[in-house]
Design a protein around this motif. Structure first.
Motif, PDB file in Angstrom:
ATOM      1  N   UNK A 196      11.365  27.597  40.800  1.00 49.58           N
ATOM      2  CA  UNK A 196      10.874  28.343  41.970  1.00 49.58           C
ATOM      3  C   UNK A 196       9.957  29.498  41.592  1.00 49.58           C
ATOM      4  N   UNK A 197      10.069  29.967  40.356  1.00 52.78           N
ATOM      5  CA  UNK A 197       9.246  31.117  39.971  1.00 52.78           C
ATOM      6  C   UNK A 197       8.162  30.768  38.957  1.00 52.78           C
ATOM      7  N   UNK A 198       8.158  29.513  38.501  1.00 51.63           N
ATOM      8  CA  UNK A 198       7.137  29.102  37.541  1.00 51.63           C
ATOM      9  C   UNK A 198       6.029  28.324  38.211  1.00 51.63           C
ATOM     10  N   UNK A 199       5.206  27.651  37.440  1.00 53.05           N
ATOM     11  CA  UNK A 199       4.123  26.846  38.009  1.00 53.05           C
ATOM     12  C   UNK A 199       4.708  25.616  38.711  1.00 53.05           C
ATOM     13  N   UNK A 247       3.209  27.927  29.462  1.00 49.80           N
ATOM     14  CA  UNK A 247       3.508  29.094  30.288  1.00 49.80           C
ATOM     15  C   UNK A 247       5.016  29.267  30.479  1.00 49.80           C
ATOM     16  N   UNK A 248       5.728  28.165  30.800  1.00 53.63           N
ATOM     17  CA  UNK A 248       7.165  28.319  31.021  1.00 53.63           C
ATOM     18  C   UNK A 248       7.896  28.679  29.726  1.00 53.63           C
ATOM     19  N   UNK A 249       7.382  28.212  28.596  1.00 52.37           N
ATOM     20  CA  UNK A 249       7.940  28.606  27.295  1.00 52.37           C
ATOM     21  C   UNK A 249       7.840  30.114  27.121  1.00 52.37           C
ATOM     22  N   UNK A 251      10.032  35.823  27.436  1.00 50.76           N
ATOM     23  CA  UNK A 251       9.741  37.136  28.023  1.00 50.76           C
ATOM     24  C   UNK A 251      10.913  37.602  28.897  1.00 50.76           C
ATOM     25  N   UNK A 252      11.526  36.670  29.622  1.00 49.02           N
ATOM     26  CA  UNK A 252      12.669  37.031  30.453  1.00 49.02           C
ATOM     27  C   UNK A 252      13.881  37.407  29.594  1.00 49.02           C
ATOM     28  N   UNK A 253      14.040  36.724  28.456  1.00 48.55           N
ATOM     29  CA  UNK A 253      15.119  37.107  27.550  1.00 48.55           C
ATOM     30  C   UNK A 253      14.918  38.537  27.064  1.00 48.55           C
ATOM     31  N   UNK A 254      13.674  38.902  26.789  1.00 46.24           N
ATOM     32  CA  UNK A 254      13.371  40.267  26.355  1.00 46.24           C
ATOM     33  C   UNK A 254      13.731  41.270  27.452  1.00 46.24           C
TER      34      UNK A 254
END
Length: 456
Positions: A415-418, A344-346, A351-354
């Motif tokens: 803080x924003x991931x699992x 998920x973090x991968x 996705x954030x780079x996009x």
């Protein structure tokens, strides 16, 4: 001068960065004729070339000069000669600082030989214009396709220039990118007066050098049956005891750890070779299938019967070039569901780079989840869900600034991931230059080496 029946050569440096204990250990030996120090690998030269571009007084193995402070006085007393490929891409500076260091110790009467001619970076354009394409030996591409990105270009020269320096009385011989086995072959040619056309003997010397070149790999280091090895902390550095007929014994320093047996020697023989019947070097072509090995006694393996043939008409050239950038970040992810969290973090990172407007193609992305058989991928079944994993996430590309954005999005995952993410406190990762390797060939007639010997 009466010829010695046996020449004892030891290698105290398997690579740039090897333990400083090697030379100290070997100098305790009662009888030793030569110590070799092997600093160079393909990546070493590119690093040294970058150093020289930033500072004209760098570009060689500077720790070699520091090492000499500790070993030359003992070597002078015992009559041990030193051969090292420490010059890198700045032979002149290496020689100058070597002389300065030895003078500062109050030493005199020491002859230093310097071998040059392997660095052909300045001649690349001329070679290409004269029809030498220097195609990549793996891909077949012409060097001209990456010419503007070339960082270094060095020829694997052979033993003869070192022999010439020794014939002129050199006590220390410093070279650039000479073939690793030639560091050992050269003193044998010098001492035993071998002909450079006696290919069986040259092959024997080449194989001696091949066994020594990686330091303690032949004496129990990096060995499959490592549980048989004792004394890892004081692993014995290797020594060959060579005779004029080309036969020799592989052993190690007395009262040291490690192991020398048929298996450790065979393991190193097979290290980094292609066709065992045709091991190509600048001095000869060695036939590894002709070798006869015998366990002579504890930690002594005798080798004989080696056959060789003429060398090829080409030198190998090691070329490095700029190949873009890479970035790599590391996190620890704890369970439960550590693998799912890691994937998920991968996905989150790219996705954030996009969202930032940075698209990284799938083939340029990277993830490894240690604890799930990363090192044995495809060979053994995956483990059951581990309690914790180490995750490496990275990417490659031509724009370092865009890759740096990936580094900035790692810490926010906590803080924003699992839940259960840690290990981010080492600092934000940054893009680093990637150095590509370009192996090529060039006709020997195009390469001229030079040798000079100076005395302090």
């Amino acid at each position: 001068m009466k010829k010695k029946p046996i020449i004892r050569i030891a290698n105290a440096q398997g690579f740039w960065g090897d333990s400083a204990l090697g030379p100290k250990q070997l100098l305790a030996e009662e009888q030793l004729d030569y110590i070799t120090l092997d600093y160079l690998a393909e990546i070493s030269l590119s690093i040294m070339q970058r150093q020289k571009m930033q500072n004209p007084d760098k570009g060689y193995a500077m720790d070699f000069v520091e090492l000499l402070k500790n070993i030359v006085p003992v070597c002078k007393e015992k009559g041990i000669k030193i051969i090292a490929n420490a010059a890198g891409v700045n032979a002149e500076c290496c020689l100058r600082n070597t002389k300065s260091t030895l003078k500062s110790l109050g030493l005199h009467g020491i002859k230093i030989g310097i071998v040059e001619g392997d660095d052909i970076l300045k001649n690349i354009d001329r070679f290409l214009c004269s029809g030498h394409e220097m195609r990549n030996m793996e891909s077949g591409e012409r060097l001209s396709s990456i010419l503007e990105k070339v960082l270094s270009a060095n020829v694997y020269i052979g033993a003869q220039p070192i022999v010439d320096a020794l014939n002129q009385g050199a006590d220390i011989v410093i070279t650039g990118r000479i073939s690793d086995p030639s560091l050992t072959l050269a003193p044998l040619v010098h001492e035993f007066k071998w002909s450079m056309n006696d290919y069986d003997k040259l092959a024997a010397g080449t194989i001696m050098g091949h066994l020594l070149e990686c330091g303690t790999q032949v004496t129990g280091g990096n060995y499959t049956d490592w549980k048989e090895v004792s004394g890892f902390a004081n692993m014995g550095y290797p020594i060959v005891e060579a005779q004029a007929d080309g036969s020799f014994v592989v052993t190690k320093a007395e009262n040291t750890g490690g192991l020398v047996n048929l298996a450790t020697v065979t393991s190193q023989l097979l290290y980094e070779i292609g066709d065992p019947k045709n091991y190509f070097g600048p001095d000869c072509t060695a036939d590894f299938t002709s070798i006869k090995l015998t366990q002579q006694s504890k930690n002594r393996v005798a080798i004989c019967n080696i056959k060789g043939k003429a060398p090829t008409s080409s030198y190998k050239v090691s070329i490095s070039y700029e190949k873009g950038y890479k970035i790599l970040s590391t996190l620890c992810v704890s369970g439960p569901d550590a693998i799912e969290k890691s994937n998920l973090i991968y996905k989150m990172v790219f996705d954030r780079l996009a969202i930032h407007g940075i698209e990284i193609p799938e083939q340029d992305r990277f993830i490894e989840i240690f604890g799930t058989n990363v090192l044995y991928k495809g060979l053994v079944p995956k483990n059951q869900q581990p309690h914790e994993v180490l995750v490496r996430i990275g990417a490659r590309g031509s724009d370092a600034k865009k890759l740096d954005v990936l580094g900035s999005e790692i810490a926010p995952l906590t803080t924003s991931g699992p839940p259960g993410i840690t290990g981010f406190a080492g600092g934000r990762s940054r893009a680093k230059a990637v150095v590509g390797y370009w192996p090529a060939l060039i006709d020997k007639s195009e390469i001229t080496t030079s040798v000079r010997v100076e005395e302090i």
